[in-house]
Write an enzyme that holds these catalytic residues in place. Structure first.
Site, PDB file in Angstrom:
ATOM      1  N   HIS A   1       0.822  -1.206   0.000  1.00 24.57           N
ATOM      2  CA  HIS A   1       0.000   0.000   0.000  1.00 24.57           C
ATOM      3  C   HIS A   1       0.852   1.251   0.000  1.00 24.57           C
ATOM      4  CE1 HIS A   1      -4.014  -1.598   0.274  1.00 24.57           C
ATOM      5  NE2 HIS A   1      -3.748  -2.307   1.351  1.00 24.57           N
TER       6      HIS A   1
ATOM      7  N   CYS B   1       0.026   2.533  -4.703  1.00 22.77           N
ATOM      8  CA  CYS B   1      -0.736   3.725  -5.061  1.00 22.77           C
ATOM      9  C   CYS B   1       0.057   4.985  -4.735  1.00 22.77           C
ATOM     10  CB  CYS B   1      -2.051   3.764  -4.295  1.00 22.77           C
ATOM     11  SG  CYS B   1      -3.271   2.582  -4.879  1.00 22.77           S
TER      12      CYS B   1
END
Length: 381
Positions: free
Chosen positions: A174, A230
């Site tokens: 992440h 991301c």
């Protein structure tokens, strides 16, 4: 703003909170006290002559040689097994986090780490003993991808590097953003990596990544970062971003902060491939059929190399983007802090498997410490 100090006993890097004058080391329990910076003498000039941990500094005479560099913090955990020793002139840190049994779980990140290790060993001849893996599958507690362990791994990667070295930092997991208040981000946000324990220990901010792996990099050393997460476009806070359109034409954008804060290296070269732009999310999907998930960006990176499309950096970036644009049907939105995953087996990666059809709304990015001609500079790790 916090600062990094060395433990007065074991020399482990510690993060001193703003305003604090003392901190206790979690490894040796020693208390390190820091004097008022205004009372400290000016720092000595930086000595760019460090070699690997089994050597001493060797600055030119007539200056007397300084003391040997502090050992890697990993050497303090012998009871849990030693880290991979420095072997030759290639070294890598590979981090894959799946966040299992949490609401943030991802499916392909540990497979990303395994695929990247396979690629480095078999394609680019990295010695296996010089690759440090951090995943939840590791039995050594100091190789679980917590915030502290990732920090220590970054320090290990940089320890004693010398001209001719090739370093690689790969992260799959992440990524997120947080508001920037120092004026060194064009969009007003810092990019962040999310360690396994980010909900309790916080995220690793791009400013720290830059200070640890970019600014100290000496002349003649090259670092490649591959970030599959991301909001990862400028995750290393490098001063130049290659803005390429769909025809392959490009310009280098100067992302040097208006505040005048230096974001470059100490003479070395840093080049980063990332899964998407700062304002984009990478995709995530569950396993399909009988194949195993891997990150979309990691898949496209390895496939470009295995298919012979990685001659230059421009070729690499173009191939990665084309692969991802063709494969939206197997992918869902990243959501939240998301990292990427797309279906494949490592065997597919090595023999040219496909991901499906369609196009995905994420554009891999290329950033660098210095601009260059992406279509003439040859790619290698």
């Amino acid at each position: 703003m916090s600062m990094l100090v060395d433990c007065s006993n074991c020399r482990t890097p510690l993060q001193l909170p703003a305003g604090a004058r003392a901190i206790r080391c979690a490894l040796c329990q020693a208390i390190t006290r820091v004097a008022d910076p205004r009372s400290l003498p000016p720092p000595l000039p930086t000595q760019p002559y460090a070699t690997y941990s089994n050597h001493h500094y060797a600055p030119p005479q007539p200056h007397p040689p300084p003391a040997a560099p502090a050992p890697s913090p990993y050497n303090r955990v012998a009871s849990f097994g030693q880290p991979p020793p420095v072997n030759g002139r290639k070294r890598a840190v590979i981090c894959g986090i799946s966040y299992k049994r949490t609401k943030h779980e991802l499916k392909g990140c540990i497979n990303d780490a395994k695929c990247m290790k396979y690629l480095l060993i078999n394609k680019f001849k990295f010695p296996e003993s010089s690759i440090l893996m951090l995943t939840e599958e590791e039995t050594d507690p100091y190789r679980i991808p917590t915030k502290h362990n990732i920090r220590m791994a970054m320090f290990w990667l940089m320890q004693g590097c010398q001209p001719g070295d090739s370093l690689v930092f790969h992260f799959s997991g992440h990524g997120s953003q947080q508001r920037n208040y120092t004026g060194d981000e064009i969009d007003g946000y810092d990019e962040t990596l999310c360690p396994l324990d980010f909900e309790t220990q916080g995220m690793i901010v791009d400013d720290e990544i830059n200070a640890t792996m970019v600014k100290p990099l000496p002349h003649g050393v090259r670092l490649h970062a591959i970030i599959d997460a991301c909001h990862s476009g400028t995750m290393l806070d490098l001063p130049f971003l290659c803005r390429m359109d769909r025809t392959g034409r490009y310009t280098w954008e100067d992302h040097s902060p208006q505040s005048g804060i230096f974001k470059g290296t100490n003479g070395g070269e840093v080049i980063s491939f990332s899964g998407c732009d700062d304002d984009q999310s990478s995709a995530d999907t569950s396993s399909l059929s009988k194949v195993t998930s891997t990150g979309a960006m990691t898949f496209s990176f390895i496939q470009a190399i295995e298919r012979g499309h990685g001659t230059t950096y421009g070729d690499m970036l173009t191939s990665m983007r084309n692969t991802i644009r063709k494969n939206e049907s197997d992918l869902g939105g990243g959501g939240g802090a998301g990292g990427g995953a797309v279906s494949s087996l490592i065997g597919m990666l090595l023999t040219g498997g496909s991901l499906g059809g369609g196009g995905i709304r994420q554009e891999p990015q290329l950033t660098a410490s210095e601009p260059f001609d992406v279509y003439t500079k040859r790619f290698t790790l």
